[in-house]
Write a protein that holds these residues in place. Sequence first.
Motif, PDB file in Angstrom:
ATOM      1  N   SER A  53       0.820  -1.221   0.000  1.00  0.00           N
ATOM      2  CA  SER A  53       0.000   0.000   0.000  1.00  0.00           C
ATOM      3  C   SER A  53       0.852   1.268   0.000  1.00  0.00           C
ATOM      4  CB  SER A  53      -0.945  -0.011   1.207  1.00  0.00           C
ATOM      5  OG  SER A  53      -0.192  -0.088   2.405  1.00  0.00           O
ATOM      6  N   PHE A  54       2.098   1.172  -0.451  1.00  0.00           N
ATOM      7  CA  PHE A  54       3.017   2.309  -0.483  1.00  0.00           C
ATOM      8  C   PHE A  54       2.415   3.487  -1.239  1.00  0.00           C
ATOM      9  CE2 PHE A  54       6.139   4.825  -2.775  1.00  0.00           C
ATOM     10  CZ  PHE A  54       6.981   5.220  -1.758  1.00  0.00           C
ATOM     11  N   SER A  55       2.684   4.678  -0.718  1.00  0.00           N
ATOM     12  CA  SER A  55       2.294   5.918  -1.374  1.00  0.00           C
ATOM     13  C   SER A  55       3.452   6.903  -1.227  1.00  0.00           C
ATOM     14  CB  SER A  55       1.031   6.486  -0.722  1.00  0.00           C
ATOM     15  OG  SER A  55       0.714   7.727  -1.283  1.00  0.00           O
ATOM     16  N   GLY A  56       3.895   7.447  -2.340  1.00  0.00           N
ATOM     17  CA  GLY A  56       5.021   8.359  -2.292  1.00  0.00           C
ATOM     18  C   GLY A  56       4.742   9.671  -2.979  1.00  0.00           C
ATOM     19  N   GLN A  57       5.612  10.619  -2.695  1.00  0.00           N
ATOM     20  CA  GLN A  57       5.526  11.950  -3.283  1.00  0.00           C
ATOM     21  C   GLN A  57       4.123  12.535  -3.148  1.00  0.00           C
ATOM     22  OE1 GLN A  57       8.554  12.417  -2.879  1.00  0.00           O
ATOM     23  NE2 GLN A  57       8.920  13.586  -4.732  1.00  0.00           N
ATOM     24  N   ASP A  62       2.514   5.294  -6.571  1.00  0.00           N
ATOM     25  CA  ASP A  62       2.160   4.064  -5.869  1.00  0.00           C
ATOM     26  C   ASP A  62       3.358   3.115  -5.890  1.00  0.00           C
ATOM     27  OD1 ASP A  62       2.226   2.874  -8.405  1.00  0.00           O
ATOM     28  OD2 ASP A  62       0.043   2.618  -8.522  1.00  0.00           O
ATOM     29  N   ARG A  63       3.171   1.917  -5.344  1.00  0.00           N
ATOM     30  CA  ARG A  63       4.275   0.961  -5.229  1.00  0.00           C
ATOM     31  C   ARG A  63       4.852   0.604  -6.591  1.00  0.00           C
ATOM     32  NH1 ARG A  63       6.039  -4.323  -4.894  1.00  0.00           N
ATOM     33  NH2 ARG A  63       7.194  -4.825  -2.988  1.00  0.00           N
ATOM     34  N   ARG A  64       4.002   0.359  -7.576  1.00  0.00           N
ATOM     35  CA  ARG A  64       4.465  -0.030  -8.909  1.00  0.00           C
ATOM     36  C   ARG A  64       5.297   1.092  -9.535  1.00  0.00           C
ATOM     37  NH1 ARG A  64      -0.149  -0.481 -12.082  1.00  0.00           N
ATOM     38  NH2 ARG A  64       0.470   1.337 -13.234  1.00  0.00           N
ATOM     39  N   GLU A  65       4.837   2.325  -9.395  1.00  0.00           N
ATOM     40  CA  GLU A  65       5.581   3.459  -9.945  1.00  0.00           C
ATOM     41  C   GLU A  65       6.905   3.662  -9.214  1.00  0.00           C
ATOM     42  OE1 GLU A  65       1.831   6.138 -11.469  1.00  0.00           O
ATOM     43  OE2 GLU A  65       2.317   6.088  -9.325  1.00  0.00           O
ATOM     44  N   PHE A  66       6.913   3.432  -7.900  1.00  0.00           N
ATOM     45  CA  PHE A  66       8.141   3.534  -7.119  1.00  0.00           C
ATOM     46  C   PHE A  66       9.132   2.458  -7.564  1.00  0.00           C
ATOM     47  CE2 PHE A  66      10.409   2.907  -2.901  1.00  0.00           C
ATOM     48  CZ  PHE A  66      11.193   4.041  -3.014  1.00  0.00           C
ATOM     49  N   HIS A  67       8.635   1.266  -7.842  1.00  0.00           N
ATOM     50  CA  HIS A  67       9.493   0.180  -8.321  1.00  0.00           C
ATOM     51  C   HIS A  67      10.125   0.570  -9.659  1.00  0.00           C
ATOM     52  CE1 HIS A  67       9.951  -4.419  -9.174  1.00  0.00           C
ATOM     53  NE2 HIS A  67      11.109  -3.811  -9.055  1.00  0.00           N
TER      54      HIS A  67
END
Length: 147
Positions: A53-57, A62-67
């Motif tokens: 459930s990661f959320s950034g910026q 989201d997690r997929r974009e962070f990956h």
Amino acid sequence: MRFVIYLAFTALLLTACGEKLSVEQQVIATLRNMEYAAEEGQHLEFMGYVSDSFSGQQGSMDRREFHRFMIFQINQNRRLQAQFFPIYVRESGADMASAHFKLLVTGGAGLLPERGQLFEVETQWQRDGGDWLLHGADWQPVQLPDP
């Protein structure tokens, strides 16, 4: 070799005085493991520390974009290096914590870094069983004064 040092350090922390590690020590150990994985180009191992459930910026990643972001950084910089500056960890409820720190990231294709950037980073952590997972992260480049 660095991996062996990290393992030895983690084992030492785990056995020190037979006491349970504090939340601060656990989160910092996780950050160090993530640092090692990124520097070694092990993006899947790195993402193992990131919550589903990661959320950034501020919610724009989201997690997929962070990956994908991490894969790009690892591929762009054959020699990716990170250096944490004081890490401040604060418990923020049951099984939740936050960590604030500065992070110097350098990279390039050769032996010496070709580029680098200092970031101000705010992270949120969630305990999942016995592990701390990165639940959220926001980072901003630090503007250094002109010489």
